[in-house]
Design a protein around this motif. Sequence first.
Motif: not given
Lengths: 544, 126
Positions: A388, A391, A393
């Motif tokens: 992740l 990312s 976000y």
Amino acid sequence: MNDKNSDGKAWVSTSGIPLKPFYRDEDIPPQHRERLAAAPGEPPFHRGAYPTGYRTKPWRIFQLSGFGKPEDENARIKFLLEQGETGFIMEHDRNTGDHCYNVDHPEVVARREDVGLTGAVMQSVRDIDICMKDLPIETSYAHAGGAVVQHAPFALAGYWTVAKRRGVALDRLPGTGQSDYFLTYLGCVTKQQVPTDTGLRFNADIMEFCDRHLPRWVPVSIAGYNAADTGLNAFQELGALFANAVEYLEEIQRRGTMPLARAARGCGGVSFRMSMDLFEEASKLRAARLMWQQLLAERYDIRDPKVANLRIHCVTAGSRMTYQQPMNNIVRGTIMALAGALGGVQSLGVSGYDEALSIPSEHAHQMSVRIQQILQEETNVSAVTDPLGGSWYVETLTAELVERAWSFFDEIQAQGGFLASLDSGWLHEKAAENQHREFMAQETGEQVIVGVTAHKDDSSPYEVDGFMGVDDAFDVALERLEDVRRTRHEAGAAAALRQLEQVCRGSDNIMPAMMDALDAEVTLGEIGDVWRDVFGDWATPIQT
Amino acid sequence: MSGKRILMAKTGLDGHWRGPTIVARALRDAGFEVIMIGMARPEEVVQACVDEDVDLVGLNIGGHIDVAVRAVTALREERPELPVFCGGVVPPHAKRKLEALGVEVYPPGSQLPDIVGAARRLTGLG
């Protein structure tokens, strides 16, 4: 920007962080941009504790297990190891263990059917020996039990005494203790417990003892899990966990008996809860590693990367497992386990699909192992570390959790520190506020639980009726207690108990006397009586 | 205030307080007077019911059903008319056993309005 649902509800993470419909590069706060390029295994470690992640070290499949007589628990542990579990956890009966009572204590006798329901009854080193029979203790990472603070010295000294008797050198023994404040003083408040400052002494004594004799053992393991499953949200779980760590480190600093970096290494094996908000939970683990590195560097000038890389165990949230339509819990367990896998765990336990009904049946336990094996062996999730990372976000959410968690940490310090926040009930109030809010959100429909608050039709043919263990745990424990009393070397046991009491009244480390006491077959309840005589009872701040 | 009094107790020695605390708060918010005595042996539950002269008993079950059954049986001997309801980890077979004794059971996932509604009904408030 559409930050609200069509019916006006805000889009927020479970901990209340406002969420945008999508994220861009510029959303990542400036002070968090520099770390983005770091590799896993490099400070500040948010991307992972080790550079090669699961490629070189798959996470440990580590399931809580235990019930009945010590031989029942032993059989279940062996079953789990056969299924592919890669470490094992011993669970002691809560009625006797958490309270340091023998089974003939009136409080236990009054609830005799409860005995053995949530862990095996272990009142002396003989019981612990039965529970450990033929287990690969030299090679397998073990959690020896003793989750509750006043019980940990007994559980650890018992495990170590059995190991010694089997000729295993303590300095080679791998494993972990727990002695968790969140379980003991926040989530699962016992009828009787040593005060928090006594608990601090016990835990620091265990840390010192491991530093001298058990270098491969994690002496205490702070369990954010228990804070979260009592009600603290993701950033509160983080802030409170590090406030707890600071309390341990500063006790060791006051004592000056061991290098602080080694103490930091000793309390750098922690656990978190994984719940259903997939990205918030994965981000929480990244935030945790970042915060530990920051805390050690900024507060204590500890920068050794072997100390500053937090090692994380995760357990999926028991409270998220539903009583209704329990097969849905297999899906929930999978999602929560995935959150942990994406966040970079060292070990993982998945709650049984029957968690809301009972302790795990053999089948539920097997499914908890299978979920992890499917993730490890079928999904390729192990191939790339910190998938992740980068990312927009997840990096923004990681940053937001770090900032909010440090604010909560500061709030705890303003209460007078972590122990004070437990003694006053302040932390309990925080947890209760969240619990209440969550129930209100369920009532309004803001929070949906499938099968419980919505989609309630249950025509499933798969009936789950709750595993009840065995029904002879109490009777056998009583017989064995009488047998220990009858056949042990009484003068030796009495002398060891006197010695323990004397040490408790002074300020020496209690663990050498505990080792002698276990070896002399002093029983759990006798040790509990010493605690009660010398240390008294914690003034519980809440009415349960 | 409804003027009705509810005694809440835990039959086991397991200290999880989350469930009963949420329920107690909802009951207080609905106007009941809630007396929480925490972990109590069956005879202590009975004694507290007599001392406090309550209208309803709520038991939190965190362990074996037979401990709760003993508490209920002891209560029935002393105050046969006193209604009892309970919550906690109560698997279906245990739920059936308690229901056969006339005890209403609210397992995990029960919603607070249903529990409050039961308290009103069981104390004669409609």
